[in-house]
Design an enzyme around this catalytic site. Structure first.
Site, PDB file in Angstrom:
ATOM      1  N   GLY A  13      44.677  37.254  47.159  1.00 57.03           N
ATOM      2  CA  GLY A  13      43.233  37.197  46.980  1.00 57.03           C
ATOM      3  C   GLY A  13      42.703  38.287  46.069  1.00 57.03           C
ATOM      4  N   ASP A  14      41.419  38.146  45.692  1.00 55.53           N
ATOM      5  CA  ASP A  14      40.710  39.126  44.856  1.00 55.53           C
ATOM      6  C   ASP A  14      41.331  39.321  43.481  1.00 55.53           C
ATOM      7  OD1 ASP A  14      39.045  39.515  47.050  1.00 55.53           O
ATOM      8  OD2 ASP A  14      40.299  41.128  47.850  1.00 55.53           O
ATOM      9  N   GLY A  16      40.348  38.006  40.788  1.00 53.18           N
ATOM     10  CA  GLY A  16      39.350  37.889  39.712  1.00 53.18           C
ATOM     11  C   GLY A  16      38.997  36.425  39.440  1.00 53.18           C
ATOM     12  N   LYS A  17      39.178  35.588  40.456  1.00 50.50           N
ATOM     13  CA  LYS A  17      38.921  34.141  40.302  1.00 50.50           C
ATOM     14  C   LYS A  17      37.470  33.873  39.902  1.00 50.50           C
ATOM     15  CE  LYS A  17      40.168  33.707  44.611  1.00 50.50           C
ATOM     16  NZ  LYS A  17      40.716  35.039  44.927  1.00 50.50           N
ATOM     17  N   LYS A  19      35.268  35.714  38.374  1.00 53.15           N
ATOM     18  CA  LYS A  19      34.968  36.075  36.987  1.00 53.15           C
ATOM     19  C   LYS A  19      35.450  34.989  36.031  1.00 53.15           C
ATOM     20  CE  LYS A  19      36.377  38.311  33.036  1.00 53.15           C
ATOM     21  NZ  LYS A  19      37.015  39.317  32.209  1.00 53.15           N
ATOM     22  N   ASN A  39      34.585  34.168  53.914  1.00 58.74           N
ATOM     23  CA  ASN A  39      35.580  35.244  53.842  1.00 58.74           C
ATOM     24  C   ASN A  39      35.828  35.600  52.370  1.00 58.74           C
ATOM     25  OD1 ASN A  39      36.753  32.713  53.498  1.00 58.74           O
ATOM     26  ND2 ASN A  39      38.641  33.191  54.582  1.00 58.74           N
ATOM     27  N   GLY A  41      34.955  36.585  48.526  1.00 56.90           N
ATOM     28  CA  GLY A  41      33.948  37.410  47.843  1.00 56.90           C
ATOM     29  C   GLY A  41      34.294  37.375  46.367  1.00 56.90           C
ATOM     30  N   HIS A  42      33.523  36.658  45.586  1.00 64.43           N
ATOM     31  CA  HIS A  42      33.832  36.446  44.173  1.00 64.43           C
ATOM     32  C   HIS A  42      32.779  37.146  43.313  1.00 64.43           C
ATOM     33  CE1 HIS A  42      36.330  32.594  45.193  1.00 64.43           C
ATOM     34  NE2 HIS A  42      36.741  33.676  45.816  1.00 64.43           N
ATOM     35  N   THR A 130      38.471  38.948  58.138  1.00 60.58           N
ATOM     36  CA  THR A 130      37.154  39.378  57.662  1.00 60.58           C
ATOM     37  C   THR A 130      36.133  39.326  58.795  1.00 60.58           C
ATOM     38  OG1 THR A 130      36.636  37.126  56.974  1.00 60.58           O
ATOM     39  CG2 THR A 130      37.611  38.568  55.313  1.00 60.58           C
ATOM     40  N   GLN A 225      40.696  32.939  48.322  1.00 56.79           N
ATOM     41  CA  GLN A 225      41.892  33.638  48.799  1.00 56.79           C
ATOM     42  C   GLN A 225      43.020  33.504  47.762  1.00 56.79           C
ATOM     43  OE1 GLN A 225      40.267  31.399  51.494  1.00 56.79           O
ATOM     44  NE2 GLN A 225      38.989  33.208  51.460  1.00 56.79           N
ATOM     45  N   LEU A 333      44.122  44.016  33.303  1.00 51.30           N
ATOM     46  CA  LEU A 333      45.119  44.700  32.486  1.00 51.30           C
ATOM     47  C   LEU A 333      44.624  46.116  32.137  1.00 51.30           C
ATOM     48  CD1 LEU A 333      47.857  44.180  30.922  1.00 51.30           C
ATOM     49  CD2 LEU A 333      46.410  43.944  28.895  1.00 51.30           C
TER      50      LEU A 333
HETATM   51  P1  GDP Z   1      38.004  37.153  43.422  1.00 51.89           P
HETATM   52  O1  GDP Z   1      37.849  37.167  44.905  1.00 51.89           O
HETATM   53  O2  GDP Z   1      39.332  36.631  43.006  1.00 51.89           O
HETATM   54  O3  GDP Z   1      36.879  36.466  42.705  1.00 51.89           O
HETATM   55  O4  GDP Z   1      37.970  38.695  42.964  1.00 51.89           O
HETATM   56  P2  GDP Z   1      36.958  39.833  43.480  1.00 51.89           P
HETATM   57  O5  GDP Z   1      35.636  39.609  42.856  1.00 51.89           O
HETATM   58  O6  GDP Z   1      37.021  39.950  44.961  1.00 51.89           O
HETATM   59  O7  GDP Z   1      37.677  41.130  42.935  1.00 51.89           O
HETATM   60  C1  GDP Z   1      37.938  41.306  41.594  1.00 51.89           C
HETATM   61  C2  GDP Z   1      37.248  42.620  41.140  1.00 51.89           C
HETATM   62  O8  GDP Z   1      37.756  43.003  39.887  1.00 51.89           O
HETATM   63  C3  GDP Z   1      35.755  42.452  40.925  1.00 51.89           C
HETATM   64  O9  GDP Z   1      35.122  43.667  41.192  1.00 51.89           O
HETATM   65  C4  GDP Z   1      35.650  42.100  39.447  1.00 51.89           C
HETATM   66  O10 GDP Z   1      34.393  42.452  38.892  1.00 51.89           O
HETATM   67  C5  GDP Z   1      36.752  42.946  38.884  1.00 51.89           C
HETATM   68  N1  GDP Z   1      37.435  42.406  37.691  1.00 51.89           N
HETATM   69  C6  GDP Z   1      37.766  41.121  37.408  1.00 51.89           C
HETATM   70  N2  GDP Z   1      38.501  41.063  36.284  1.00 51.89           N
HETATM   71  C7  GDP Z   1      38.614  42.333  35.844  1.00 51.89           C
HETATM   72  C8  GDP Z   1      39.286  42.926  34.739  1.00 51.89           C
HETATM   73  O11 GDP Z   1      39.941  42.281  33.928  1.00 51.89           O
HETATM   74  N3  GDP Z   1      39.221  44.300  34.633  1.00 51.89           N
HETATM   75  C9  GDP Z   1      38.524  45.065  35.506  1.00 51.89           C
HETATM   76  N4  GDP Z   1      38.510  46.364  35.330  1.00 51.89           N
HETATM   77  N5  GDP Z   1      37.885  44.535  36.566  1.00 51.89           N
HETATM   78  C10 GDP Z   1      37.943  43.192  36.733  1.00 51.89           C
HETATM   79  P1  IMO Z   2      38.824  35.945  47.923  1.00 54.71           P
HETATM   80  O1  IMO Z   2      38.421  34.491  47.743  1.00 54.71           O
HETATM   81  C1  IMO Z   2      41.326  38.859  49.948  1.00 54.71           C
HETATM   82  C2  IMO Z   2      42.367  38.023  54.115  1.00 54.71           C
HETATM   83  C3  IMO Z   2      41.797  38.963  55.160  1.00 54.71           C
HETATM   84  C4  IMO Z   2      42.906  38.902  56.197  1.00 54.71           C
HETATM   85  C5  IMO Z   2      43.342  37.446  56.140  1.00 54.71           C
HETATM   86  C6  IMO Z   2      42.714  36.563  57.205  1.00 54.71           C
HETATM   87  O2  IMO Z   2      37.720  36.888  47.670  1.00 54.71           O
HETATM   88  O3  IMO Z   2      40.059  36.235  47.164  1.00 54.71           O
HETATM   89  P2  IMO Z   2      40.298  35.521  57.512  1.00 54.71           P
HETATM   90  O4  IMO Z   2      38.953  36.165  57.653  1.00 54.71           O
HETATM   91  O5  IMO Z   2      40.390  34.586  56.359  1.00 54.71           O
HETATM   92  O6  IMO Z   2      40.767  34.873  58.773  1.00 54.71           O
HETATM   93  O7  IMO Z   2      41.306  36.738  57.230  1.00 54.71           O
HETATM   94  O8  IMO Z   2      42.963  36.973  54.853  1.00 54.71           O
HETATM   95  N1  IMO Z   2      41.354  37.405  53.212  1.00 54.71           N
HETATM   96  C7  IMO Z   2      41.164  37.776  51.943  1.00 54.71           C
HETATM   97  N2  IMO Z   2      41.738  38.767  51.230  1.00 54.71           N
HETATM   98  N3  IMO Z   2      40.447  38.012  49.363  1.00 54.71           N
HETATM   99  C8  IMO Z   2      39.895  37.012  50.061  1.00 54.71           C
HETATM  100  O9  IMO Z   2      39.114  36.077  49.486  1.00 54.71           O
HETATM  101  C9  IMO Z   2      40.209  36.875  51.425  1.00 54.71           C
HETATM  102  N4  IMO Z   2      39.846  36.030  52.405  1.00 54.71           N
HETATM  103  C10 IMO Z   2      40.555  36.362  53.495  1.00 54.71           C
HETATM  104  O10 IMO Z   2      41.627  40.256  54.636  1.00 54.71           O
HETATM  105  O11 IMO Z   2      43.987  39.692  55.781  1.00 54.71           O
HETATM  106 MG    MG Z   3      37.378  38.510  46.453  1.00 58.13          MG
END
Ligand code: GDP
Ligand code: IMO
Ligand code: MG
Length: 430
Positions: A13-14, A16-17, A19, A39, A41-42, A130, A225, A333
């Site tokens: 997860g996280d 950068g989906k 973006k 759960n 957070g984009h 979460t 995720q 990167l």
């Molecule tokens: P998602 O859940 O996959 O949408 O990702 P999140 O938003 O939870 O986390 C990605 C974090 O990295 C966010 O704070 C974005 O603003 C940041 N981000 C995304 N792409 C880049 C990148 O290429 N470089 C940097 N420095 N930050 C990035």
């Molecule tokens: P995005 O879409 C990162 C993780 C939680 C925990 C596990 C189970 O922003 O990438 P849950 O609340 O789903 O039952 O928690 O999954 N988790 C994530 N980790 N990014 C997420 O979403 C997540 N959604 C759930 O931290 O380990």
């Molecule tokens: Mg996220």
């Protein structure tokens, strides 16, 4: 020409989906969430404005685009209404272009109470969820006792359903977790509020999608995720409770798998994980600190510190197989700028044996020690670069090495959080 693309995370997860979905939406007509809930957070950064979305699809900032919350999503009425209102306050009007599948199971207050009570009772063995009620809501879906959005159309019947299911969950809350029972009248009030706000947006969303696909519209499916959090194929039980893979885009929105033309896997140039569970390449040293600090690695949903580590080819290979990836986007990167040496995990050592595939058991994965190959880092800044030819030679070597090891083209590279900070070698819509 590509008609529909699934964008999904290939790690924990996280990646950068959000973006990338926001960026690709420039070329899309419809954006669809198909699993998970709030759960997720984009984060979307457009100029000086940062928008964090939990349920609303990441195409919403583009005014002409239709956004759909598909049947595979577990829906918190409270969270969605809050998000719609916040967007409106910030000048983003969702009226008429945010659609919710009436088949969505609702996340109810007892799901949240159960999730939190269980995590608390588990102590050190907690999953680190979460705390949003995601797991219990999916359990009720599988147990066929969900209250779904369309149930709100017949409130007397819905309240009858609620009373039965609340009775069941209150029993567990009181007798197993020593918690106060939830009051039926208070929960019923929630349902009334949600019905007023959400029913006008609800429909059989699979029909909307079907019409869009049939009329040649371009559709983006937005995963939440990541592959390693998939309930079947991830690091179980340290996973979320939905299928997070490309296959879920079809079942979670109501189209067939042949509707998908391209699967874009999003991966950080390193790895992060939030919550508990095995993470073989996790770094506990100053490099881990460096990545966390430079990458601002704090959860967009819970604000928790994300664990950081090197890129893991063994785990990523599993993700490429599970998703039939067409191409990849390597994000963040720029966060690796300034490292002297970069390590790539190409194998694990498990109980004295070298292995190159991900063990199924989380206990076994926890015993795996990473086997690394090292590459020189680069000192130049890659932040904000938009042309591949401008990248430092060492960054190019790193990207090309990953491409070779994974056998998937890295079609995009993200060099900053802002929407425009991308190197596009091949636009998935081309
Ligand atoms: P998602 O859940 O996959 O949408 O990702 P999140 O938003 O939870 O986390 C990605 C974090 O990295 C966010 O704070 C974005 O603003 C940041 N981000 C995304 N792409 C880049 C990148 O290429 N470089 C940097 N420095 N930050 C990035
Ligand atoms: P995005 O879409 C990162 C993780 C939680 C925990 C596990 C189970 O922003 O990438 P849950 O609340 O789903 O039952 O928690 O999954 N988790 C994530 N980790 N990014 C997420 O979403 C997540 N959604 C759930 O931290 O380990
Ligand atoms: Mg996220």
């Amino acid at each position: 020409m590509t008609g529909s693309i699934v964008v999904l995370g290939t790690q924990w997860g996280d990646e950068g989906k959000g973006k990338i979905v926001d960026f690709l939406t420039e070329r899309a007509d419809m954006v669809v969430r198909f699993q998970g809930g709030h759960n997720a957070g984009h984060t979307l950064v457009t100029g000086d404005t940062t928008t964090v979305l939990h349920l609303v699809p990441s195409g919403i900032l583009h005014e002409s685009v239709q956004c759909v919350i598909g049947n595979g999503v577990v829906l918190s009425g409270e969270a969605l209404i809050g998000e719609i209102d916040t967007l409106a306050k910030n000048g983003v009007d969702t009226t008429g272009r945010l659609h919710i599948s009436e088949s969505c199971p609702l996340i109810m207050p007892y799901h949240v109470a159960l999730d939190q009570a269980r995590e608390k009772a588990a102590g050190k063995a907690a999953i680190g969820t979460t705390g949003r009620g995601i797991g219990p809501a999916y359990e009720d879906k599988a147990a066929r006792r969900s209250i779904r959005l369309h149930d709100l159309r017949d409130m007397p019947k819905c309240i009858e359903k609620l009373n039965a299911v609340l009775d069941f969950h209150n029993f567990v809350l009181q007798n197993y977790f020593d918690q106060k029972p939830l009051q039926p009248a208070a929960v019923a009030e929630d349902l009334h509020r949600w019905s007023e706000r959400l029913l006008p947006m609800s429909s059989d969303a699979s029909l909307l999608l079907h019409d869009a696909l049939n009329s040649g519209k371009k559709v983006l499916f937005e995963g939440a995720q990541g592959a390693l959090l998939d309930v079947d194929h991830g690091t179980y039980p340290f996973v979320t409770s939905s299928n997070t893979l490309a296959g879920a885009a079809a079942t979670g929105s109501g189209c067939g798998p042949a509707a998908i033309d391209y699967v874009l896997g999003i991966s950080k140039a390193y790895t992060t994980r939030v919550g508990a569970g095995p993470f073989p390449t996790e770094l506990f040293d100053e490099t881990g600190e460096f990545l966390g600090k430079r990458g601002n690695e704090f959860g967009a949903t819970t604000g928790r510190k994300r664990r950081c580590g090197w890129f893991d080819v063994v785990a990523m290979k599993k993700a490429t197989q599970l998703n039939s990836l067409t191409g990849m986007c390597l994000t963040k990167l720029d966060v690796m700028d300034g490292l002297d040496t970069i390590a790539i995990c190409t194998a694990y050592e498990l109980d004295g044996q070298k292995i190159t595939t991900l063990p199924v058991s989380a206990e076994a994965l926890d015993r795996c020690k990473p086997v690394y190959e090292e590459m020189p880092g680069w000192q130049e800044s890659t932040a904000g670069l938009t042309r591949f030819s401008d990248l430092p030679a060492a960054a190019v070597s790193y990207i090309e090495r990953l491409e070779k090891l994974l056998d998937v083209p890295i079609d995009m590279i993200s060099t900053g959080p802002e929407r425009s900070q991308n190197i596009v070698r091949k636009n998935p819509f081309d």
